[in-house]
Write a protein that holds these residues in place. Structure first.
Motif, PDB file in Angstrom:
ATOM      1  N   SER A 158       8.932  -3.935  15.458  1.00  0.00           N
ATOM      2  CA  SER A 158       8.714  -2.521  14.879  1.00  0.00           C
ATOM      3  C   SER A 158       7.251  -2.014  15.624  1.00  0.00           C
ATOM      4  O   SER A 158       7.461  -0.749  15.345  1.00  0.00           O
ATOM      5  CB  SER A 158       8.851  -2.662  13.412  1.00  0.00           C
ATOM      6  OG  SER A 158       7.783  -3.617  13.077  1.00  0.00           O
ATOM      7  N   SER A 159       6.358  -2.757  15.920  1.00  0.00           N
ATOM      8  CA  SER A 159       5.118  -2.261  16.264  1.00  0.00           C
ATOM      9  C   SER A 159       5.218  -1.657  17.751  1.00  0.00           C
ATOM     10  O   SER A 159       4.318  -1.043  18.198  1.00  0.00           O
ATOM     11  CB  SER A 159       4.197  -3.143  16.151  1.00  0.00           C
ATOM     12  OG  SER A 159       4.231  -4.412  17.115  1.00  0.00           O
TER      13      SER A 159
ATOM     14  N   LYS B 226       7.896   2.373  22.518  1.00  0.00           N
ATOM     15  CA  LYS B 226       6.666   3.522  21.857  1.00  0.00           C
ATOM     16  C   LYS B 226       5.677   3.653  23.143  1.00  0.00           C
ATOM     17  O   LYS B 226       5.264   2.658  24.006  1.00  0.00           O
ATOM     18  CB  LYS B 226       5.600   2.929  20.619  1.00  0.00           C
ATOM     19  CG  LYS B 226       6.793   2.706  19.471  1.00  0.00           C
ATOM     20  CD  LYS B 226       5.913   2.290  18.315  1.00  0.00           C
ATOM     21  CE  LYS B 226       6.610   2.275  16.892  1.00  0.00           C
ATOM     22  NZ  LYS B 226       5.732   1.540  15.620  1.00  0.00           N
TER      23      LYS B 226
ATOM     24  N   ILE C  22       0.986   2.204  20.367  1.00  0.00           N
ATOM     25  CA  ILE C  22       1.159   0.832  19.860  1.00  0.00           C
ATOM     26  C   ILE C  22      -0.062  -0.110  19.630  1.00  0.00           C
ATOM     27  O   ILE C  22      -0.406  -0.815  18.924  1.00  0.00           O
ATOM     28  CB  ILE C  22       1.717  -0.271  21.250  1.00  0.00           C
ATOM     29  CG1 ILE C  22       3.022   0.224  21.292  1.00  0.00           C
ATOM     30  CG2 ILE C  22       1.788  -1.455  21.057  1.00  0.00           C
ATOM     31  CD1 ILE C  22       3.778  -0.324  22.687  1.00  0.00           C
TER      32      ILE C  22
ATOM     33  N   TYR D  46      -4.299  -5.610  20.287  1.00  0.00           N
ATOM     34  CA  TYR D  46      -4.415  -6.925  19.789  1.00  0.00           C
ATOM     35  C   TYR D  46      -5.688  -7.549  19.582  1.00  0.00           C
ATOM     36  O   TYR D  46      -6.392  -7.604  20.565  1.00  0.00           O
ATOM     37  CB  TYR D  46      -3.133  -8.078  19.995  1.00  0.00           C
ATOM     38  CG  TYR D  46      -1.798  -7.209  19.731  1.00  0.00           C
ATOM     39  CD1 TYR D  46      -1.065  -7.381  18.730  1.00  0.00           C
ATOM     40  CD2 TYR D  46      -1.278  -6.635  20.723  1.00  0.00           C
ATOM     41  CE1 TYR D  46      -0.073  -6.985  18.660  1.00  0.00           C
ATOM     42  CE2 TYR D  46      -0.025  -5.816  20.808  1.00  0.00           C
ATOM     43  CZ  TYR D  46       0.536  -5.996  19.569  1.00  0.00           C
ATOM     44  OH  TYR D  46       1.908  -5.566  19.451  1.00  0.00           O
TER      45      TYR D  46
ATOM     46  N   THR E  46      -1.953  -8.017  15.289  1.00  0.00           N
ATOM     47  CA  THR E  46      -2.398  -6.970  14.592  1.00  0.00           C
ATOM     48  C   THR E  46      -2.050  -6.883  12.950  1.00  0.00           C
ATOM     49  O   THR E  46      -1.676  -7.814  12.494  1.00  0.00           O
ATOM     50  CB  THR E  46      -1.374  -5.673  15.164  1.00  0.00           C
ATOM     51  OG1 THR E  46      -0.180  -6.038  14.574  1.00  0.00           O
ATOM     52  CG2 THR E  46      -1.530  -5.612  16.560  1.00  0.00           C
TER      53      THR E  46
ATOM     54  N   THR F 276       0.279  -5.841  11.543  1.00  0.00           N
ATOM     55  CA  THR F 276       1.931  -5.848  11.339  1.00  0.00           C
ATOM     56  C   THR F 276       2.665  -6.507  12.206  1.00  0.00           C
ATOM     57  O   THR F 276       3.650  -6.558  11.951  1.00  0.00           O
ATOM     58  CB  THR F 276       2.029  -4.185  11.327  1.00  0.00           C
ATOM     59  OG1 THR F 276       1.982  -3.598  12.917  1.00  0.00           O
ATOM     60  CG2 THR F 276       1.535  -3.259  10.422  1.00  0.00           C
ATOM     61  N   ASN F 277       2.018  -7.108  13.196  1.00  0.00           N
ATOM     62  CA  ASN F 277       2.939  -8.009  14.325  1.00  0.00           C
ATOM     63  C   ASN F 277       1.994  -8.883  14.871  1.00  0.00           C
ATOM     64  O   ASN F 277       0.976  -9.049  14.818  1.00  0.00           O
ATOM     65  CB  ASN F 277       3.419  -7.005  15.025  1.00  0.00           C
ATOM     66  CG  ASN F 277       4.783  -7.459  15.563  1.00  0.00           C
ATOM     67  OD1 ASN F 277       4.834  -8.557  16.008  1.00  0.00           O
ATOM     68  ND2 ASN F 277       5.636  -6.563  15.817  1.00  0.00           N
TER      69      ASN F 277
ATOM     70  N   HIS G 219       7.410  -9.254  23.195  1.00  0.00           N
ATOM     71  CA  HIS G 219       7.963  -9.225  21.847  1.00  0.00           C
ATOM     72  C   HIS G 219       9.226  -9.592  21.770  1.00  0.00           C
ATOM     73  O   HIS G 219       9.549 -10.161  20.627  1.00  0.00           O
ATOM     74  CB  HIS G 219       7.646  -7.546  21.451  1.00  0.00           C
ATOM     75  CG  HIS G 219       6.179  -7.382  20.917  1.00  0.00           C
ATOM     76  ND1 HIS G 219       5.732  -7.203  19.765  1.00  0.00           N
ATOM     77  CD2 HIS G 219       5.106  -7.341  21.746  1.00  0.00           C
ATOM     78  CE1 HIS G 219       4.508  -6.853  19.916  1.00  0.00           C
ATOM     79  NE2 HIS G 219       3.863  -6.917  20.988  1.00  0.00           N
TER      80      HIS G 219
END
Length: 225
Positions: free
Chosen positions: A45-46, A67, A72, A75, A91, A93-94, A112
């Protein structure tokens, strides 16, 4: 049809698909589908927006847009511990392993997806007493360059359960984005953008009911799974 493996470029649409190695099952029960979707949200999702998806017994299809690089972000380095799904950077979220200087890491998108497949394999193998690779590598992707291709690919993805005899109508299959696109519930899926391709929900449903899988021959969709 020959499959191509182009690089995943920022800002572009891709049809991403893969299957179990030697066509083995990827999903055996409801919890498998749910776990894969949870990992998908965690790892993908990121770096990509999702427009359509379907999970089948031994394969899956995704329509995503990678994206833009500035969307994005970066990190932050955590530590050198590689025991957790080979992940070293985080991050809010990820998680992802990335390239760059020690303290600032830019994500590598294909990693990813690799982390998604590795994490799911680590969940699946001990659960079903198996070892070794679970997914074919490299995973297949086709760059989408026209709106006509985008619209038909959404149809093709949602038609997969019917094509493989899992159900007789899109509404009867729970592991695709068809129901989500027509639902008012909150979602990470790019529902509004998809409906805009067809102008409105009624046109979306009409397109799905009238299109033929024979159009597969006119557009580069994938190799048949």
């Amino acid at each position: 049809m020959k499959s191509h493996h182009p690089p995943l470029e920022h800002g572009h649409f891709y049809h991403i698909y893969n299957r179990g190695i030697n066509s083995c099952k990827l999903f055996r029960e409801t919890t498998n589908y749910e776990h894969f979707l949870g990992l998908y949200n965690k790892y993908i999702s990121s770096v990509a927006d999702t427009y359509a998806w379907v999970l089948m017994g031994n394969h899956f299809h995704l329509l995503v847009q990678i994206k833009k690089e500035d969307e994005i972000g970066i990190y932050e380095s955590l530590n050198a511990d590689r025991s957790n799904d080979s992940v070293r950077f985080q991050t809010t979220t990820n998680l992802s392993e990335s390239e760059g200087p020690d303290k600032v890491k830019k994500p590598t998108v294909h990693r990813h997806f690799s982390h998604l497949f590795n994490a799911y394999t680590k969940y699946f193998n001990p659960k079903y007493n198996r070892t070794g690779k679970l997914f074919e590598t490299p995973f297949s992707r086709i760059k989408i360059t026209s709106e006509a291709h985008l619209k038909f690919l959404v149809y093709y993805i949602h038609h997969n359960p019917i094509h493989h005899g899992f159900c007789e109508h899109y509404l009867d299959y729970p592991w695709s984005s068809y129901l989500t696109i027509l639902s008012p519930k909150k979602t990470h899926l790019k529902r509004d953008e998809v409906l805009q391709w067809y102008r409105e929900a009624d046109c979306f449903k009409q397109y799905h009911s009238k299109q033929s899988i024979e159009k597969f021959l006119e557009l580069q969709i994938d190799k048949p799974y």
